[in-house]
Design a protein around this motif. Structure first.
Motif, PDB file in Angstrom:
ATOM      1  N   LEU A   1       0.814  -1.183  -0.039  1.00 46.09           N
ATOM      2  CA  LEU A   1       0.105   0.118   0.183  1.00 46.09           C
ATOM      3  C   LEU A   1       0.720   1.229   0.083  1.00 46.09           C
ATOM      4  CD1 LEU A   1      -2.948   0.931   0.494  1.00 46.09           C
ATOM      5  CD2 LEU A   1      -2.515   0.935   2.855  1.00 46.09           C
ATOM      6  N   THR A   2       0.799   2.179  -0.893  1.00 45.54           N
ATOM      7  CA  THR A   2       1.595   3.111  -1.296  1.00 45.54           C
ATOM      8  C   THR A   2       0.930   4.490  -0.949  1.00 45.54           C
ATOM      9  OG1 THR A   2       1.318   3.221  -3.641  1.00 45.54           O
ATOM     10  CG2 THR A   2       3.513   2.005  -2.665  1.00 45.54           C
TER      11      THR A   2
ATOM     12  N   PRO B   1       4.993  17.150   2.046  1.00 48.41           N
ATOM     13  CA  PRO B   1       6.057  16.575   2.418  1.00 48.41           C
ATOM     14  C   PRO B   1       6.324  15.081   2.460  1.00 48.41           C
ATOM     15  CG  PRO B   1       5.505  17.645   4.364  1.00 48.41           C
ATOM     16  CD  PRO B   1       4.396  17.759   3.098  1.00 48.41           C
ATOM     17  N   PHE B   2       5.157  14.375   3.072  1.00 52.87           N
ATOM     18  CA  PHE B   2       5.261  13.014   3.576  1.00 52.87           C
ATOM     19  C   PHE B   2       4.846  12.127   2.509  1.00 52.87           C
ATOM     20  CE2 PHE B   2       2.729   9.207   5.035  1.00 52.87           C
ATOM     21  CZ  PHE B   2       3.749   8.602   5.661  1.00 52.87           C
ATOM     22  N   SER B   3       5.437  10.890   2.396  1.00 52.48           N
ATOM     23  CA  SER B   3       5.089   9.775   1.490  1.00 52.48           C
ATOM     24  C   SER B   3       5.405   8.445   2.223  1.00 52.48           C
ATOM     25  CB  SER B   3       5.783   9.698   0.189  1.00 52.48           C
ATOM     26  OG  SER B   3       7.258   9.815   0.475  1.00 52.48           O
ATOM     27  N   GLY B   4       4.823   7.174   1.838  1.00 53.27           N
ATOM     28  CA  GLY B   4       5.138   6.253   2.899  1.00 53.27           C
ATOM     29  C   GLY B   4       4.499   4.882   2.015  1.00 53.27           C
ATOM     30  N   ALA B   5       4.785   3.682   2.728  1.00 52.04           N
ATOM     31  CA  ALA B   5       4.289   2.542   2.085  1.00 52.04           C
ATOM     32  C   ALA B   5       4.287   1.522   3.160  1.00 52.04           C
ATOM     33  CB  ALA B   5       5.105   1.898   1.039  1.00 52.04           C
ATOM     34  N   VAL B   6       3.240   0.653   3.174  1.00 48.45           N
ATOM     35  CA  VAL B   6       3.223  -0.621   3.928  1.00 48.45           C
ATOM     36  C   VAL B   6       3.478  -1.870   3.130  1.00 48.45           C
ATOM     37  CG1 VAL B   6       1.690  -1.898   5.649  1.00 48.45           C
ATOM     38  CG2 VAL B   6       1.639   0.447   5.446  1.00 48.45           C
TER      39      VAL B   6
ATOM     40  N   VAL C   1       5.438  -7.857   8.194  1.00 46.11           N
ATOM     41  CA  VAL C   1       5.138  -6.311   7.661  1.00 46.11           C
ATOM     42  C   VAL C   1       5.896  -5.355   7.851  1.00 46.11           C
ATOM     43  CG1 VAL C   1       3.382  -4.790   8.209  1.00 46.11           C
ATOM     44  CG2 VAL C   1       2.544  -7.138   8.353  1.00 46.11           C
ATOM     45  N   ASP C   2       6.263  -4.737   6.897  1.00 49.80           N
ATOM     46  CA  ASP C   2       7.185  -3.613   6.765  1.00 49.80           C
ATOM     47  C   ASP C   2       6.815  -2.356   6.805  1.00 49.80           C
ATOM     48  OD1 ASP C   2       9.148  -5.754   7.475  1.00 49.80           O
ATOM     49  OD2 ASP C   2       9.876  -5.578   5.318  1.00 49.80           O
ATOM     50  N   LEU C   3       7.339  -1.228   7.182  1.00 56.02           N
ATOM     51  CA  LEU C   3       6.771   0.218   6.930  1.00 56.02           C
ATOM     52  C   LEU C   3       8.040   0.896   6.408  1.00 56.02           C
ATOM     53  CD1 LEU C   3       4.801   1.055  10.058  1.00 56.02           C
ATOM     54  CD2 LEU C   3       3.954   0.030   7.970  1.00 56.02           C
ATOM     55  N   THR C   4       7.694   1.754   5.269  1.00 54.49           N
ATOM     56  CA  THR C   4       8.844   3.050   4.891  1.00 54.49           C
ATOM     57  C   THR C   4       7.984   4.266   4.990  1.00 54.49           C
ATOM     58  OG1 THR C   4       8.203   2.522   2.593  1.00 54.49           O
ATOM     59  CG2 THR C   4       9.904   1.165   3.516  1.00 54.49           C
ATOM     60  N   GLY C   5       8.714   5.315   5.075  1.00 59.32           N
ATOM     61  CA  GLY C   5       8.401   6.551   5.105  1.00 59.32           C
ATOM     62  C   GLY C   5       9.366   7.635   4.798  1.00 59.32           C
ATOM     63  N   SER C   6       8.955   8.666   4.422  1.00 55.97           N
ATOM     64  CA  SER C   6      10.056   9.804   4.052  1.00 55.97           C
ATOM     65  C   SER C   6       9.237  11.215   4.182  1.00 55.97           C
ATOM     66  CB  SER C   6      10.491   9.731   2.802  1.00 55.97           C
ATOM     67  OG  SER C   6       9.791  10.013   1.698  1.00 55.97           O
ATOM     68  N   TYR C   7       9.912  12.240   4.667  1.00 61.05           N
ATOM     69  CA  TYR C   7       9.282  13.503   4.903  1.00 61.05           C
ATOM     70  C   TYR C   7      10.582  14.457   4.479  1.00 61.05           C
ATOM     71  CZ  TYR C   7       6.892  17.329   7.437  1.00 61.05           C
ATOM     72  OH  TYR C   7       6.540  18.449   7.555  1.00 61.05           O
TER      73      TYR C   7
ATOM     74  N   TYR D   1      14.122  10.072   6.069  1.00 62.84           N
ATOM     75  CA  TYR D   1      13.436   8.901   5.707  1.00 62.84           C
ATOM     76  C   TYR D   1      13.557   7.841   6.733  1.00 62.84           C
ATOM     77  CZ  TYR D   1      18.116   7.166   4.582  1.00 62.84           C
ATOM     78  OH  TYR D   1      19.482   6.773   4.262  1.00 62.84           O
ATOM     79  N   GLY D   2      12.724   6.680   7.013  1.00 65.22           N
ATOM     80  CA  GLY D   2      12.949   5.744   7.807  1.00 65.22           C
ATOM     81  C   GLY D   2      12.488   4.434   7.177  1.00 65.22           C
ATOM     82  N   ARG D   3      12.503   3.399   7.910  1.00 63.64           N
ATOM     83  CA  ARG D   3      12.098   2.007   7.774  1.00 63.64           C
ATOM     84  C   ARG D   3      12.037   1.210   8.919  1.00 63.64           C
ATOM     85  NH1 ARG D   3      11.675  -1.157   2.955  1.00 63.64           N
ATOM     86  NH2 ARG D   3      11.871  -3.633   3.489  1.00 63.64           N
TER      87      ARG D   3
END
Length: 261
Positions: free
Chosen positions: A180-181, A187-192, A214-220, A229-231
């Motif tokens: 799921l993107t 400024p924010f974007s992310g994905a599951v 389950v993994d999460l990623t995101g950036s600001y 960014y983070g993961r």
């Protein structure tokens, strides 16, 4: 090893693309091997595309595989009889896209026959499996819910057996993932990402349990040049093994900064 590869693409008509490839690998130890590949893609309508390919493969043992000594197996020297693996495969698939281009679905069936597959062995360190036949199907799909929200999924089923009909170890029949993107204005974007790995056979005759992670990623965007960014991996701290006896990390993560100029 010295290699040479040539590729030619031809469009006899606007909706048909034909591709041919030829590769020559000249290996210092295993001699010269020539492999080929042909592929075709036909856009039948604006929404439907058919594709197919046939290919050969060649893979020489790596330096590690050809020099590895399995001391815990009771060996004192590497397997001097290790051979390169060769393969022949084909696939046929179809892709459909909705008229508004928001939904795409695809299906591909494939078959691959491999001779002298290189695999780990407790009796030789690395050894060859004389013949492996793998066949299966891959299903894919993605849907743009909105301009900033998308869902994608894939599922693969593989039936792989050796020349005696035994199930290939360390290869699950079923694997899949769902993502799921999110990329809204701002400024924010992310994905599951949800990953599934089905039950698979071990080398000792037992079965390794299936698992889901389950993994999460995101950036600001802090500003025009700096992105935070983070993961987060294994969000729910799932206990699982990819290979029997090998541990995997629990809940873990990372954070970083990216500079753009």
């Amino acid at each position: 090893i010295d290699s040479l590869f040539a590729l030619y693409e031809f469009k006899p008509v606007e909706d048909l693309t034909l591709t041919g490839g030829l590769r020559v690998d000249d290996h210092e130890t295993f001699g010269s091997e020539t492999t080929g590949r042909v592929a075709a893609a036909w856009t039948a309508t604006e929404q439907v595309t058919f594709k197919a390919s046939w290919a050969q493969g060649f893979k020489a043992p790596s330096i590690f595989q050809s020099t590895y000594i399995c001391t815990f197996c009771g060996l004192t020297e590497p397997n001097a009889n290790l051979e390169p693996e060769t393969s022949e495969a084909f696939d046929i698939g179809v892709q459909w896209q909705s008229s508004d281009q928001r939904l795409t679905l695809g299906a591909t069936v494939f078959d691959q026959e491999t001779e002298n597959l290189i695999d780990f062995s407790y009796t030789a360190g690395y050894d060859n499996i004389a013949l492996v036949d793998s066949q299966g199907i891959e299903l894919t799909g993605d849907y743009s819910v909105t301009d900033w929200l998308g869902v994608a999924a894939s599922y693969t089923f593989i039936d792989a057996v050796d020349g005696e009909g035994n199930e290939l170890t360390r290869l699950p029949e079923s694997t899949g993932n769902v993502s799921l993107t999110l990329d809204p204005d701002g400024p924010f974007s992310g994905a599951v990402l949800v990953q599934y790995n089905g039950e698979e056979a071990n080398t000792d005759g037992s079965d390794l349990a299936s698992w889901t992670r389950v993994d999460l990623t995101g950036s600001y965007d802090l500003n025009e040049t700096i992105e935070l960014y983070g993961r987060i991996e294994n969000l729910f701290d799932e206990e699982y093994q990819k290979i029997l006896g090998y541990g995997t990390p629990g809940l873990s993560g990372s954070v970083g900064l990216r500079l753009r100029y």
